[in-house]
Structure formats: C-alpha cells, structure tokens
Design a protein around this motif. Structure first.
Motif: not given
Lengths: 115, 115
Positions: B27-38
């Motif tokens: 990603v360009s710039g600072n990332p916002y990162l996430f984890w999701y569970v299904q």
C-alpha cells in the motif's frame, strides 16, 4: 459497535429473476458497503452507499445489475438483477465505525444460490 | 494499487500449540491493517487492527498481530490455539479513495485446530 440485520439469510432463486437483500443497522451510519464473497474466495467490494446520493460502484459492477437504495442512515438494499448461476455468492452488508471510520462491522450475510 | 497477500490457504495446528497466520501487504503511504474472522454460516467479525503506535496489537479471543514495516507484514498470532479457533481468517488493508473508506481483503486462510 453496531448490530446489523441482513435478510434474507439465504435464498434459492431461478435464473432470470431478481432478489432484493435488506440491511438494517441499529444506529445511524454515514457509509454502508456491499461486498460479495464467491464460493471459496475472498470478499470483493461491490459498491459504497451513502445516504442521499447514488451508490459508487467498483470496477466490474454496474448499477443495472446491482441497484442499491439508501433511503436513510440506517437502511440499505442491494438487488441482484436478472440472476445467473454465476451470481451464486454470499452477499454481505457492512458499515464503518471507529475513530476514523476505519473499522467495518458486517451483517451475517445472504447466501444466494441461482439455479 | 493496494493489495493483501495471505500465502497459506490452510494452516493446521494442534490444540495448545502456538499459531501464526501470515499476511503481507502492499500500500502507498501508511497502512491501516485489520484481521477479521469468519465462522461457518456467519458474517465477518473484527479481531484487531493496527493504525499507529505499538507494533504489537492485541485483539479479541487472545489473538495478537505484529506490524513489521520493513517486511510489510502483519501476521496474526496466538500463543495457545483452541479447537474453537478453527475458522476462516482474513487480513485486510484500508484504502482511501475519493473520500470513501473500504477494505481490500486477502484471499483468506483456513485455520484448522486439531484436538
């Protein structure tokens, strides 16, 4: 957080028909998103729906095929039109919350099978 | 363009052992990162996020993830796996475009914890 009610939870439809999926949120939200999760695959964003304006569609998705309504800040519908077996997927409604509206909450999804 | 890669379709681990589910991003710039569970027949649930600050973030159900900027990774970890952790896990990155906020998801990793 938010409670998101999505219905129907599942449906089996005939080719050529249309299905409207409803998404109700228990609080007012600015942005709602519709995702598709095809069998065994990841989530793909279909469109972003803001209240009072037309939905913004991602590449590969068009309004004629996936019309969206957003009549108020707690409700949205996605219609899958003129369905074909390739439309068999899970359709997920989500809303954004968080300090910068960066966190998504998801409805339980609508599992659509097209015969 | 932003993208997320989850190199493992499936991870198998014995109950009580530590687990790691891998994720790398672009990603360009600072990332916002996430984890999701299904979980089966359910929508996605938020696990944790990295926005800024401490590289080790703690989330729900005892999960944690480490942001590594030099390796552009955000691996999900848990010191001791439970059978109930068996589910589909998605890594995601937040992207901003024309005022919209939507997530780009990885392909998902199925975690199987054996008793």
């Amino acid at each position: 957080s938010a409670v998101i009610s999505q219905k129907p939870s599942r449906d089996i439809c005939q080719r050529g028909t249309s299905l409207t999926i409803q998404c109700q949120v228990d609080s007012q939200v600015t942005m709602m998103f519709w995702y598709r999760q095809q069998p065994g695959q990841s989530l793909t964003l279909i469109a972003t729906a803001n209240q009072g304006s037309e939905a913004t569609y991602e590449s590969g998705f068009v309004i004629d095929k996936f019309p969206i309504s957003r009549p108020n800040l707690t409700f949205s519908t996605l219609t899958v039109s003129n369905m074909s077996p390739e439309d068999s997927s899970i359709y997920l409604c989500s809303v954004a919350f968080g300090q910068g509206e960066e966190k998504l909450f998801f409805g339980s999804g609508t599992q659509l099978s097209v015969l | 363009a932003q993208s997320v890669a989850q190199p493992e379709d499936q991870v198998n681990v014995a109950e009580g052992n530590p687990l790691t589910v891998k994720c790398t991003y672009s990603v360009s710039g600072n990332p916002y990162l996430f984890w999701y569970v299904q979980y089966p027949n359910r929508g996605l649930q938020f696990l944790l996020k990295y926005i800024t600050g401490d590289n080790l973030v703690k989330g729900s159900y005892g999960f944690e993830a480490e942001f590594n900027k030099s390796q552009t990774s955000f691996h999900l970890k848990k010191p001791s796996a439970l059978v109930s952790d068996s589910a589909l896990y998605f890594c995601a990155v937040n992207r901003r475009r024309a005022g919209r906020r939507a997530l780009t998801f990885g392909s998902g990793t199925r975690l199987q914890v054996q008793p």
